[in-house]
Structures are given as structure tokens and as C-alpha cells.
Design a protein around this motif. Sequence first.
Motif, short mmCIF file in Angstrom:
data_model
loop_
_atom_site.label_atom_id
_atom_site.label_comp_id
_atom_site.label_asym_id
_atom_site.label_seq_id
_atom_site.Cartn_x
_atom_site.Cartn_y
_atom_site.Cartn_z
N VAL A 1 0.86 -1.18 0.00
CA VAL A 1 0.00 0.00 0.00
C VAL A 1 0.90 1.23 0.00
CG1 VAL A 1 -1.89 1.21 1.14
CG2 VAL A 1 -1.74 -1.28 1.30
N ASN A 2 0.70 2.11 -0.99
CA ASN A 2 1.47 3.35 -1.10
C ASN A 2 0.55 4.56 -0.95
OD1 ASN A 2 3.97 2.14 -1.58
ND2 ASN A 2 3.58 1.97 -3.77
N GLN A 3 1.04 5.55 -0.22
CA GLN A 3 0.28 6.80 -0.08
C GLN A 3 0.70 7.75 -1.20
OE1 GLN A 3 0.43 8.58 3.76
NE2 GLN A 3 -0.77 10.37 3.17
N PHE A 4 -0.30 8.25 -1.94
CA PHE A 4 -0.06 9.14 -3.07
C PHE A 4 -0.31 10.61 -2.72
CE2 PHE A 4 0.25 5.29 -5.19
CZ PHE A 4 0.49 5.44 -6.54
N GLN A 5 -1.12 10.87 -1.72
CA GLN A 5 -1.49 12.25 -1.37
C GLN A 5 -1.29 12.46 0.13
OE1 GLN A 5 -5.56 12.68 -2.63
NE2 GLN A 5 -5.10 12.43 -4.78
N PRO A 6 -0.24 13.16 0.51
CA PRO A 6 0.82 13.75 -0.34
C PRO A 6 1.82 12.69 -0.78
CG PRO A 6 1.30 14.17 1.95
CD PRO A 6 -0.04 13.48 1.93
N VAL B 1 8.00 17.67 -0.60
CA VAL B 1 6.66 17.09 -0.48
C VAL B 1 5.72 17.82 -1.44
CG1 VAL B 1 4.72 16.62 1.07
CG2 VAL B 1 7.06 16.43 1.91
N PHE B 2 4.93 17.04 -2.17
CA PHE B 2 3.94 17.56 -3.12
C PHE B 2 2.57 17.03 -2.73
CE2 PHE B 2 8.01 17.50 -5.12
CZ PHE B 2 8.06 18.61 -5.95
N GLN B 3 1.55 17.90 -2.75
CA GLN B 3 0.21 17.46 -2.39
C GLN B 3 -0.33 16.43 -3.38
OE1 GLN B 3 -1.31 18.15 0.49
NE2 GLN B 3 0.63 19.18 0.97
N ASN B 4 0.01 16.57 -4.66
CA ASN B 4 -0.32 15.56 -5.67
C ASN B 4 -1.82 15.26 -5.71
OD1 ASN B 4 0.62 13.85 -7.74
ND2 ASN B 4 0.61 12.08 -6.39
N THR B 5 -2.64 16.29 -5.63
CA THR B 5 -4.09 16.09 -5.63
C THR B 5 -4.59 15.47 -6.92
OG1 THR B 5 -4.36 18.39 -6.35
CG2 THR B 5 -4.49 17.95 -3.98
N ASP B 6 -3.93 15.75 -8.04
CA ASP B 6 -4.32 15.17 -9.32
C ASP B 6 -3.53 13.92 -9.66
OD1 ASP B 6 -1.98 16.52 -9.56
OD2 ASP B 6 -2.57 17.75 -11.26
N GLU B 7 -2.64 13.49 -8.73
CA GLU B 7 -1.88 12.25 -8.86
C GLU B 7 -1.08 12.18 -10.16
OE1 GLU B 7 -4.22 8.77 -8.10
OE2 GLU B 7 -4.65 9.35 -6.04
N VAL B 8 -0.44 13.28 -10.51
CA VAL B 8 0.43 13.29 -11.69
C VAL B 8 1.81 12.73 -11.37
CG1 VAL B 8 -0.77 15.19 -12.83
CG2 VAL B 8 1.05 15.69 -11.19
N LEU B 9 2.15 12.66 -10.09
CA LEU B 9 3.41 12.06 -9.66
C LEU B 9 3.16 10.62 -9.24
CD1 LEU B 9 4.94 15.00 -7.59
CD2 LEU B 9 5.52 14.32 -9.92
N PHE B 10 4.05 9.73 -9.65
CA PHE B 10 3.86 8.30 -9.42
C PHE B 10 5.14 7.73 -8.82
CE2 PHE B 10 2.69 3.93 -10.46
CZ PHE B 10 1.32 3.97 -10.28
N GLN C 1 6.96 21.80 -1.69
CA GLN C 1 7.80 22.50 -0.73
C GLN C 1 8.92 21.57 -0.27
OE1 GLN C 1 7.36 25.71 0.17
NE2 GLN C 1 5.56 25.86 -1.18
N LEU C 2 10.10 22.16 -0.06
CA LEU C 2 11.22 21.40 0.49
C LEU C 2 10.92 21.05 1.94
CD1 LEU C 2 14.11 20.27 0.15
CD2 LEU C 2 14.94 22.50 0.95
N LEU C 3 11.03 19.76 2.28
CA LEU C 3 10.73 19.32 3.64
C LEU C 3 11.98 19.34 4.52
CD1 LEU C 3 8.69 18.13 5.66
CD2 LEU C 3 9.30 15.86 4.80
N THR C 4 13.01 18.65 4.10
CA THR C 4 14.20 18.55 4.93
C THR C 4 15.37 18.04 4.10
OG1 THR C 4 15.08 17.66 7.01
CG2 THR C 4 13.77 16.18 5.65
#
Length: 421
Positions: free
Chosen positions: A237-242, A304-313, A284-287
Amino acid sequence: MSSTQISQPPTGAAPVNPPPQPKRHRLRTTVIFLVAVAVVAFFIWRIITANDQANKKAAQQAAAMANRAVPVQVVTVQQKQMPIYVTALGTVTPYYTVTVKARVTGELTRVNFTEGQEVKQGEELMTIDPRPYQATLDQARGQLARDQAQLHDAEAEYNRYKALYDQGVVSKEQLDTMQANFGNYQGAIKADQAAIDADALNVTYCHITSPINGRVGLRLVDPGNIITANTTNLIVVNQFQPIAVVFTVPEDQLFRIFEKMRGSKSLQAEAFDRSDTEHIASGQLLTADNQIDTTTGTNKLKAVFQNTDEVLFPNQFVNIHLILEQRPNAITVPSAAIQHGTEGDFVWVVKPDKTVAIQQVKVDLTEGTTTILDGGVSQGTSVVTDGADKLRAGMKVDARSATRNKPAQQQSESNNGMMGQ
């Protein structure tokens, strides 16, 4: 017998001369010679005439080419807010990733999800046959009930002996024996309750739930297989958002980055595709990692990217532009417009009369396909970006508008939008 007699000229007679050559034979030879000379002269004249015409035509074409406008592509110099950033190659990683394993051994009886489905935390994904564990739980509950009855009996015995001891009928030793028997059953009750809790937990573990919100991948085990506790991988199971992007930067750049992090506390990160031309997402840069890799001289950073449209995979390669500052009112041109000469950098400027001229410029810095100038041209000036290799000063051109470089334009619009929020 007759004989032929040949007459001889008389002695002392004059010799006979041959007849003279006719004059027309000499005339014919002269005519043939003159015709041959005329033919040769004619061919020489034709060759000379053809060469003259060819030279004249070439000269006309050269003159026409000299007067013909050279097609070029141009853009106008822009004055705008320009981001100053560090580029790096990054890999998209899930913000959380969990490999789900069974915590009990048994037969997998049911799969409750579709591969690739979005799931919520606590949602049941798979079911292991709970009947053996339910039977063990029922047995533990029966043991508890029996021990509770015995505890009740031991408590009653202890109370009777205590009353008799107070009356002096029984000895202290007998009372202590009853008290110890009563305590044993109290301990047995606690052990039974612990066994019930463990068995109930095993029954709960038969219902495998999602530990996080995310998306499931391909199932790794089909129903009907025997699952071994803490060994068999069932699903990922992978979290996509964020979602996160891990990228590396040279250690020489760390001081600038850390200085900006201390100042603004948060740096904007822009993700572009593999070709670094199409903008994908903003984050935004996290660390940064707490140590430098000595083998490569780089340090890992995480955005970290919110990736609400899930364009990052996950595991996608992206180019990261880590923006360190925004430079207002920067004079910018495409890097393709910058030419290099013996006297320094220059651009071809298109004048109002459609002729070109050389203009010396001073390059401040280059960001991607966009160059920031420190002088030489002003906003609105048309400069050549394609076809400069054919130009000479004063030559007429057929100027056609070229598209500004896409990444810089998209990034600038994105940054301006975020700055205005």
C-alpha cells in the motif's frame, strides 16, 4: 611473219611536258579550309556566349539573393520576475509505503479489494480463516468460566475458615492454606483473561486491514493459499497524497540552500518531466539528510507535493528546480539568442527597417533555457533566436515570432501565482 614496229622519236627532238593542274582543285581546298575555320570559330563563339550568359545569370541570382530577406525567428526581450533555482534529478517516493504481511498463520479465504484501488485506513483488505482461532478463544473463555467458579468456591471456603479462626476453632495454618488456595484461583483468572485477550487478538488479525490511506498494488497471494505469519507478503500500500520526491544536490550547494531555509523556512520546489520541459507539480522542500554521501559528494533532500491530481507516481524520475530566490524586473532572453564572439557575448537585434545589427550584451546568469542579462538591450527589443549563422550586419531579414521557452514561462507563471496568493 609480221612484227609490230614501235616508232621512236627522232633523235634531237624536244621532250613532251605533262598538262598543267587545274585551278579549281586549289580553290576547293581553300573553301574547305575556310569552312572548317568558320565552324570552329562558331563553336568557340557559342561557348564564350554561353559562359557569359551563365556568369550574368549567376550574378543576377547573387544580386537577388543579396537583396532577398533571410528568414529568422525572433523573440522580444522581456522584463519580469525570474526565479533563481538549483536543478537536481529526483525520484518520486510514496510519503508512506507499507508491505502488508499476515500476523497469523492460516488459509487465505477472501480478498476484499480490486488491484489498484484506493483504500482507507482500517478498511479490510483480506480475510484469513478465523475458525481455528475462534475455537481457541472459546476454549479460553470456557477455562475462564471454570476458574471463576472455582474462585468463587475458594473465596467461600476462605471466608468460612476465617470465621472459624476468629472463633478459635481452626488453626492459623489451615486458614493460610485456604487463603493460598483462594489466591491461586485469582491468579488463574488473570491468566485466563490474558489468554482470552491474546486469542481475541488473533481472531482480529485474521481480518487484514489497511494500515494507511493509499492505493493498493497487485496482490501477491491468491485466495486458497496458506499464509505464514510475519513471513508472506500479501500486498503493498502506497500513499499518493501527499507524495515525496527525494533528490540529490552537490555539497557545494548546501550552504546556499541551508542559508535560505534558515531565512524563509520553506523553499519552493518545482517538478518537471524527464526532458525538463514540461512542468508537472509544485511543492515544498521538507528537509535534508543529516549526512553527506562521501562516495558522491552529494546530499539527499526531500520535497513534499500534495499531488491532488496524482500526476506524480512512485519511482518516477523528475527534474527538480529548487527555487532559492525570486529576482524581480530581470531582463531575460532565450539562451539560443546569445552569440559568442571575439569581443564578448552579443545578440542580433532586428531594427524597425527589418535589418539586423550586432548588439553587445553582458550575461548575468543562465537558468535552464533562459538567460538573464545585465545590460545591452531593453524590454521589447526583438532578438534573433534561430538563423543567426546566415546573418551579416545590415542584412534584411524576414522575422517570424518564435515561442518562448516553455519551462521558464510555465515556471514563471506558477511562481507568480504562488507569490500572489
